[in-house]
Design an enzyme around this catalytic site. Structure first.
Site, PDB file in Angstrom:
ATOM      1  N   PHE C 123       0.909  -1.080  -0.062  1.00  0.00           N
ATOM      2  CA  PHE C 123      -0.061  -0.050  -0.228  1.00  0.00           C
ATOM      3  C   PHE C 123       0.783   1.146  -0.022  1.00  0.00           C
ATOM      4  O   PHE C 123       2.132   1.044   0.289  1.00  0.00           O
ATOM      5  CB  PHE C 123      -0.890  -0.138   1.259  1.00  0.00           C
ATOM      6  CG  PHE C 123      -2.519  -0.030   0.901  1.00  0.00           C
ATOM      7  CD1 PHE C 123      -2.889  -0.641   0.153  1.00  0.00           C
ATOM      8  CD2 PHE C 123      -3.090   1.187   1.512  1.00  0.00           C
ATOM      9  CE1 PHE C 123      -4.286  -0.783   0.040  1.00  0.00           C
ATOM     10  CE2 PHE C 123      -4.771   1.004   1.344  1.00  0.00           C
ATOM     11  CZ  PHE C 123      -5.085   0.192   0.425  1.00  0.00           C
ATOM     12  N   GLN C 236      -7.909  14.638   4.305  1.00  0.00           N
ATOM     13  CA  GLN C 236      -7.219  13.829   3.142  1.00  0.00           C
ATOM     14  C   GLN C 236      -8.155  13.733   1.951  1.00  0.00           C
ATOM     15  O   GLN C 236      -9.465  13.063   2.348  1.00  0.00           O
ATOM     16  CB  GLN C 236      -6.665  12.580   3.830  1.00  0.00           C
ATOM     17  CG  GLN C 236      -6.341  11.453   2.525  1.00  0.00           C
ATOM     18  CD  GLN C 236      -5.690  10.212   3.301  1.00  0.00           C
ATOM     19  OE1 GLN C 236      -6.599   9.213   3.700  1.00  0.00           O
ATOM     20  NE2 GLN C 236      -4.461  10.239   3.291  1.00  0.00           N
ATOM     21  N   HIS C 238      -8.414  11.474  -1.031  1.00  0.00           N
ATOM     22  CA  HIS C 238      -8.195  10.276  -1.671  1.00  0.00           C
ATOM     23  C   HIS C 238      -7.878  10.269  -2.913  1.00  0.00           C
ATOM     24  O   HIS C 238      -8.549  10.916  -3.881  1.00  0.00           O
ATOM     25  CB  HIS C 238      -9.169   8.891  -1.401  1.00  0.00           C
ATOM     26  CG  HIS C 238      -8.600   7.556  -1.464  1.00  0.00           C
ATOM     27  ND1 HIS C 238      -8.277   7.174  -2.851  1.00  0.00           N
ATOM     28  CD2 HIS C 238      -7.984   6.866  -0.717  1.00  0.00           C
ATOM     29  CE1 HIS C 238      -7.741   5.911  -2.523  1.00  0.00           C
ATOM     30  NE2 HIS C 238      -7.779   5.621  -1.281  1.00  0.00           N
ATOM     31  N   GLU C 255      -6.990   1.752  -2.681  1.00  0.00           N
ATOM     32  CA  GLU C 255      -5.436   2.081  -3.288  1.00  0.00           C
ATOM     33  C   GLU C 255      -4.933   0.324  -3.572  1.00  0.00           C
ATOM     34  O   GLU C 255      -4.046   0.480  -4.168  1.00  0.00           O
ATOM     35  CB  GLU C 255      -4.871   2.423  -2.133  1.00  0.00           C
ATOM     36  CG  GLU C 255      -3.609   2.990  -2.025  1.00  0.00           C
ATOM     37  CD  GLU C 255      -2.978   3.837  -0.941  1.00  0.00           C
ATOM     38  OE1 GLU C 255      -3.922   4.520  -0.610  1.00  0.00           O
ATOM     39  OE2 GLU C 255      -1.891   4.151  -0.603  1.00  0.00           O
ATOM     40  N   ARG C 311      -0.793   9.617  -0.248  1.00  0.00           N
ATOM     41  CA  ARG C 311      -2.144   9.712  -0.825  1.00  0.00           C
ATOM     42  C   ARG C 311      -2.034  11.351  -1.083  1.00  0.00           C
ATOM     43  O   ARG C 311      -2.692  11.754  -2.509  1.00  0.00           O
ATOM     44  CB  ARG C 311      -3.188   9.817  -0.059  1.00  0.00           C
ATOM     45  CG  ARG C 311      -3.528   8.088   0.021  1.00  0.00           C
ATOM     46  CD  ARG C 311      -4.518   7.743   1.037  1.00  0.00           C
ATOM     47  NE  ARG C 311      -5.080   6.150   0.828  1.00  0.00           N
ATOM     48  CZ  ARG C 311      -5.772   5.746   1.849  1.00  0.00           C
ATOM     49  NH1 ARG C 311      -6.246   6.399   2.757  1.00  0.00           N
ATOM     50  NH2 ARG C 311      -6.122   4.490   1.638  1.00  0.00           N
ATOM     51  N   HIS C 377     -12.019  12.135   1.778  1.00  0.00           N
ATOM     52  CA  HIS C 377     -11.959  10.832   2.317  1.00  0.00           C
ATOM     53  C   HIS C 377     -11.676  10.622   3.896  1.00  0.00           C
ATOM     54  O   HIS C 377     -12.277   9.911   4.415  1.00  0.00           O
ATOM     55  CB  HIS C 377     -10.766  10.096   1.644  1.00  0.00           C
ATOM     56  CG  HIS C 377     -10.579   8.697   2.034  1.00  0.00           C
ATOM     57  ND1 HIS C 377     -11.654   7.880   1.717  1.00  0.00           N
ATOM     58  CD2 HIS C 377      -9.586   7.793   2.380  1.00  0.00           C
ATOM     59  CE1 HIS C 377     -11.247   6.531   2.030  1.00  0.00           C
ATOM     60  NE2 HIS C 377     -10.142   6.714   2.510  1.00  0.00           N
ATOM     61  N   ARG C 412      -2.394  10.696   6.155  1.00  0.00           N
ATOM     62  CA  ARG C 412      -2.813   9.394   6.757  1.00  0.00           C
ATOM     63  C   ARG C 412      -2.140   8.465   5.826  1.00  0.00           C
ATOM     64  O   ARG C 412      -2.623   8.387   4.502  1.00  0.00           O
ATOM     65  CB  ARG C 412      -4.283   8.943   7.305  1.00  0.00           C
ATOM     66  CG  ARG C 412      -4.343   7.458   7.652  1.00  0.00           C
ATOM     67  CD  ARG C 412      -5.581   7.305   8.276  1.00  0.00           C
ATOM     68  NE  ARG C 412      -6.886   7.608   7.150  1.00  0.00           N
ATOM     69  CZ  ARG C 412      -7.105   6.440   6.395  1.00  0.00           C
ATOM     70  NH1 ARG C 412      -6.379   5.387   6.154  1.00  0.00           N
ATOM     71  NH2 ARG C 412      -8.096   6.519   5.630  1.00  0.00           N
TER      72      ARG C 412
END
Lengths: 261, 248, 601
Positions: C123, C236, C238, C255, C311, C377, C412
């Site tokens: 990830f 955030q 995404h 992701e 991200r 997100h 994050r």
């Protein structure tokens, strides 16, 4: 259709169904097909003639256990009635208790329910919790018995390569009937071995399959077949009926077999 | 590329109600839930509907669309012809709270009665080992998003209120199958399945499988295998004899 | 007694919110032997956790032996642009593996390695394949496991119960007041300790992966009883949400698509991420397509593909490509896995993505590329908590999960959210229970106060202002999307402030039709209060932080400011409905942890 089926008021619409598609087509077709088969089979099994024309034996009369048979498979004793009765209980019971056919006839004949989200045709319902429907649990025994019958049908298919000669002997050959008998045995095998009980016995009953590689493999194969159990159920049903028709028509002289060699 | 529809939406509560028609325009790509939201925002701000993710993952927006149990968020408007009248009604098996929202507590009560997993001892190295070959089968059941459409469509309780105390329903069977087939579980739930959960009420007419938005083969992979396991325990003299002989 | 008027329940610990953090907190509190209630806005098991796709980050070392908590800690801090609370990041990295294994004890079935352990996937921002997962529906597995465990433990659950106010006895929080969605009737919970696990604020934006529940309730409830909020500007986006059709715009595309080999391309077919590698990540990122592709198989000798940069980096890159006119037909970019992996592999690894695109966009991802673009997100900021105990700055009030701030800093990493819920959900439950056990007597709310709250909540029925709550909500979403989005500037942020102020006035005039039973118009009118509060806080923080860092990018201050803003949290406190802002230094990291960052340079 009783309106008491929904005994307690839950609010919301009370229509029997709000479906606007042709949900009734499937049950009607099923009733038509199954009824045709039932009527034909009952007649064909009871009529006790035109079920054998060398070297072809109708699947409805195989294995033939009575010594009075036109073609004796295993002459156990003399049976005064149609020899089909001696063995047809096995495939009939297998199909009657089959998980697919149960769906088909509960929906179409018993209307419980006739189609999804269409009201049940009965006010009371206890499913398969009581006699006689409790007997559906014996499906696996019918599977054993019906599988035995299928083995005999393969034997018949083998015998269908042995044609009688004028001098009373026999010779190796193949006719359209041979292919018909092979196809019939094949479809019935696919139907039998794609059965849910078979799937359970092959490995479905285990929690840890990874430790029994052979049963895992077997279970996967049967699972794959099982996805098409309904298809096999119909093909083999029509197939077995047409096989009988084919043998019967030759025997009655309506048509003659095509002999390849 | 907008098209026009008449949405016949059930309005009411347990004491009564009726279908009301709303004329709505739908843009390309819209789903039924979008159209319901449009009605809320422009014509009926108090139209009650339960929803969360609008992506087919939470299983909140269950309803009956033209009589078929479906998720509103996964039913695209292009299934219908412009000008159509589309009926939206609440799921039928559970008591109506308001409009399209029903009281689904039945399902949560049933869930409480399912005994938890009982794992066998850990491996000698202190780990848990499970293999994908064994886990695959159970993971299918874990896909369940608890939309309760299977419970809704099941005629055993949909059309027979009196069966509700005795029948746990397809969702519960999927859950119990996932526990029964868990490679490390040691609990035996067959008596529970037969007696309290009412597995025998199911006549395998497969509507649960037909409506499952996750495509779980509820009947073939969960219910029938469970029925076969119950047969092992209660209806199979050969297994019974074998167990007697081997002292199991 | 006025409180006879409303249904009242008394507990030692109440947990508000039943996503991963709330469930885990309730399980822990209940296991500690205190009387615990779990209260949620939706049905049990429908919380936003269900939407999490990719996995749970934990250094289990099942796939890469080289992994350990220190590497995970370092990844988390670097991904968060060092704005994280180091202690939270440390606890998180240390405890995540145990929390994952615990889930397995409770029935979770993760995908397996060939030797029967939990499989881990790659990830963004993670040095090693680290995410325990179940295809692309890990959140569902997690919430169902916790839900069923909580049910087996007999925890009392109050579903579709919307908490609107926290109650206080002196300076302590002593319960909560809200209404049942079903009946619209009010309900009071008296408690010794209260855990907030209410999630995020994404519904303030137009294109969001968040569900309707994400209205910033917990953030607002906490702020209203005097709790500190920090870093509210850190949102955030995404990088990969669906962009088409419009009605599904914003729905998340995991992701995991990139983790499993998918790559981003612009309209020219170019893998543009290679042009957006910042100096900060240059040393650890592949420079050629060959190296990037080889990395999937061999992580020791190759560096990570830039498709899997954190991200914030990827979202900005996509934004820039679209702005430069190299976007896809519907204003996103292409995410291509079809040409890179077999159809069988895609269907097995990403079944719900496959289903989602097929059903909602008529796109078969095993054959065609997806169109994706940034979607709101997650909020890294939120209620300030003590790292070890999850205690807020108000006695008796705890917070865990997305509503709490600190762990993720300015950005994050994917997969760190689910582990956050488990680690800090458990800690919140544990310390809330401890607090309740040590508290003498039962604090009691003020009945007059409750009555006043009840009247406030009914106001929309009595208003004749005629304002439609749905219109106010849409206006807010437009405002935040356009003015407080991925790229921000002072003038737009100021415009947003004015806009939010006028929306607050409109909210006061909202009129609700019908009665209190399951009335979404009324419910929204009440949720708007928290939406506007959090929008205000985010805008205020965004205006103040004159730098670009992680989830906060200022066009007028494009670089990070390590000497000033890199060293502080922006703290917001609310008194009498007005926020005030102050700067407070980040907690100092001990030397032995600092070394982890020096070595790597």
């Amino acid at each position: 259709m009783s309106d008491q089926a929904v005994a307690v008021n839950r609010g919301g619409p009370t229509d029997k169904t709000l479906r606007i598609d042709s949900w009734w087509v499937e049950p009607v077709v099923t009733v038509g097909m199954l009824s045709t088969f039932l009527i034909y089979t009952t007649w064909a099994a009871l009529v006790n003639e035109h079920y054998y024309v060398a070297p072809y034996l109708s699947p409805f009369y195989s294995p033939c256990l009575s010594t009075s048979c036109a073609h004796v498979t295993l002459g156990l004793f003399d049976w005064p009635l149609s020899p089909a009765i001696l063995i047809l209980w096995a495939p009939a019971g297998f199909r009657l208790t089959c998980y697919y056919y149960r769906k088909a006839y509960y929906r179409s004949f018993w209307m419980s329910p006739p189609a999804c989200a269409v009201r049940d045709g009965h006010a009371q319902y206890s499913g398969e919790t009581r006699f006689p429907l409790l007997m559906q649990n014996l499906h696996r025994y019918f599977f054993y018995a019906a599988t035995l019958v299928v083995l005999f049908l393969w034997w018949d298919a083998l015998l269908a390569f042995r044609f009688p000669t004028a001098d009373g002997g026999s010779e190796f050959g193949m006719g359209l009937g041979t292919l018909v008998l092979i196809a019939n045995a094949a479809f019935l095998s696919l139907y039998s071995f794609s059965c849910h009980s078979c799937r359970h016995l092959c490995g479905g009953g285990l929690d840890v399959l990874s430790q029994s590689p052979l049963r895992l493999k077997l279970w996967r194969q049967v699972s794959r077949l099982n996805e098409n159990h309904m298809l096999f159920a119909w093909i083999s049903l029509v197939g077995v009926m047409l096989t009988d028709v084919y043998v019967r028509f030759i025997s009655m002289g309506y048509i003659s077999d095509v002999r390849f060699f | 590329m907008a098209s026009e529809f008449t949405m016949r939406v059930w309005r009411g509560d347990i004491s009564g109600g009726e279908f009301k028609d709303y004329r709505v325009e739908a843009q390309e790509g819209m789903v039924v839930l979008d159209v319901i939201h449009t009605i809320q925002a422009t014509q009926a701000p108090d139209l009650a509907v339960r929803w969360n993710c609008k992506a087919g993952k939470c299983g909140s927006c269950s309803a009956e669309i033209n009589g078929k149990p479906r998720l509103m968020c996964m039913t695209r408007m292009n299934l219908f012809e412009s000008g159509d009248t589309i009926t939206i009604s609440p799921i039928k098996t559970f008591p109506l709270l308001r409009d399209l929202v029903t009281d689904v507590s039945f399902n949560y009560e049933k869930a409480k009665k399912i005994p938890a997993l009982k794992l066998k001892a850990k491996e000698a190295d202190g780990t848990r080992r499970m293999y994908q070959d064994d886990v695959d089968r159970v993971q299918e059941f874990h896909k369940c998003i608890e939309c309760f459409l299977c419970q809704d469509v099941c005629h055993v309780i949909r059309d027979h209120e009196d069966n509700k105390p005795d029948f746990a329903g397809p969702r519960s069977f999927v859950r119990m199958a996932s526990l029964e087939m868990h490679p490390l579980d040691e609990e035996d739930r067959r008596e529970l399945l037969k007696v309290d959960a009412g597995l025998g009420y199911c006549n395998i007419t497969k509507c649960c499988t037909e409506v499952c938005p996750e495509g779980i083969h509820i009947t073939d992979n969960a219910i029938i295998p469970l029925k076969e396991r119950v047969v092992d325990a209660y209806y199979d003299p050969v297994v019974w004899l074998m167990n007697k002989l081997t002292g199991k | 007694m006025a409180n006879d008027k409303y249904e009242t329940h008394e507990y030692d610990v109440i947990v508000i919110g039943a996503g991963g953090a709330g469930l885990r907190a309730a399980i822990e509190a209940s296991a500690a032997g205190v009387k615990t209630a779990l209260i949620c806005k939706s049905l049990l098991g429908k919380a936003h956790t269900v939407m999490a796709e990719g996995g749970i980050a934990a250094a289990l070392r099942n796939v890469y032996q080289e992994d350990n908590w220190k590497v995970h800690f370092r990844d988390t801090m670097r991904g968060g642009k060092m704005l994280n609370n180091w202690r939270m990041a440390q606890l998180h990295a240390q405890e995540a593996p145990d929390r994952v294994l615990e889930l397995e004890e409770w029935g979770a079935l993760f995908d397996r390695t060939p030797d029967g352990r939990i499989l881990q996937r790659d990830f963004g921002g993670h040095r090693y394949a680290r995410l325990a997962h179940v295809g692309d529906r890990t959140g569902l597995e997690m919430i169902r496991t916790l839900q069923q465990h909580a049910v087996h433990k007999g925890i009392d659950v109050y579903m579709e119960c919307n908490i609107q106010r926290l109650l206080k006895d002196g300076d302590r929080v002593c319960g909560a007041f809200g209404y049942w969605r079903e009946s619209g009737k009010f309900v009071t919970f008296k408690s010794k300790a209260t855990v907030m696990a209410t999630g995020g604020v994404g519904k303030a934006w137009k294109f969001t992966s968040n569900s309707w529940e994400y209205t910033g309730d917990g953030t607002t409830l906490a702020a209203n009883v005097g709790a500190d909020l920090i870093d509210m500007e850190m949102i955030q986006f995404h990088p990969t949400g669906m962009v088409w059709p419009n009605s599904v715009r914003g729905i998340l595309v995991t992701e995991g698509v990139r983790g499993d080999g998918g790559t981003l391309r612009n309209s020219e077919g170019k893998r543009f991420m290679f042009n957006y590698i910042t100096d900060y990540f240059r040393a650890e990122t592949a420079e050629t397509e060959e190296e990037a592709d080889a990395w999937y198989e061999d992580k020791t000798n190759n560096r990570r593909t830039p498709d899997l940069l954190p991200r914030d980096e990827v979202a900005r890159a996509i934004n820039a490509e679209v702005k430069a006119g190299r976007g896809s037909p519907h204003g996103g970019v292409f995410l291509d896995i079809a040409s890179r992996r077999s159809a069988e592999y895609i269907a097995r690894r990403l079944p719900s993505m496959h289903h989602q695109f097929k059903e909602l966009a008529d796109v078969d991802i095993t054959k065609e590329p997806m169109e994706v673009g940034p979607t709101c997100h997650y909020i890294m900021g939120g209620v300030r908590v003590e790292a070890d105990t999850a205690a807020t700055t108000v006695p008796g009030l705890y917070a865990a999960g997305e509503v709490a701030a600190g762990l993720h800093g300015a950005n994050r990493l994917g997969g760190n959210s689910l582990s956050d819920l488990l680690v800090f959900g458990r800690r919140a439950g544990q310390y809330a229970a401890q607090y309740a056990q040590n508290l003498e007597g039962h604090p009691s709310p003020d009945d007059d106060q409750i009555e006043q709250y009840a009247q406030e909540l009914l106001a929309p029925f009595n208003n004749d202002g005629g304002e439609n709550p749905y219109s106010v909500h849409m206006a807010l979403q437009d405002c935040m999307q356009n003015l407080v989005g991925i790229i921000r500037t002072e003038s737009e942020l100021k415009k947003a402030q004015t806009e939010i102020a006028s929306l607050k006035e409109r909210l006061a005039k909202v009129t609700v039709e019908g009665h209190r039973q399951y009335n979404p118009g009324w419910n929204l009118a009440l949720d708007l209060e928290s939406l506007l509060t959090t929008a205000e806080a985010t805008t205020m923080g965004a205006l103040e932080r004159k730098e670009s860092r992680g989830g906060h990018t200022r066009e007028d201050h494009p670089g990070p400011d390590p000497d000033k803003y890199g060293k502080i949290n922006l703290v917001l406190r609310r008194t009498d409905g007005e926020f005030s802002l102050s700067e407070e230094p980040l907690p100092e990291m001990p030397e032995d942890l600092k070394e982890l960052f020096e070595e790597s340079k």
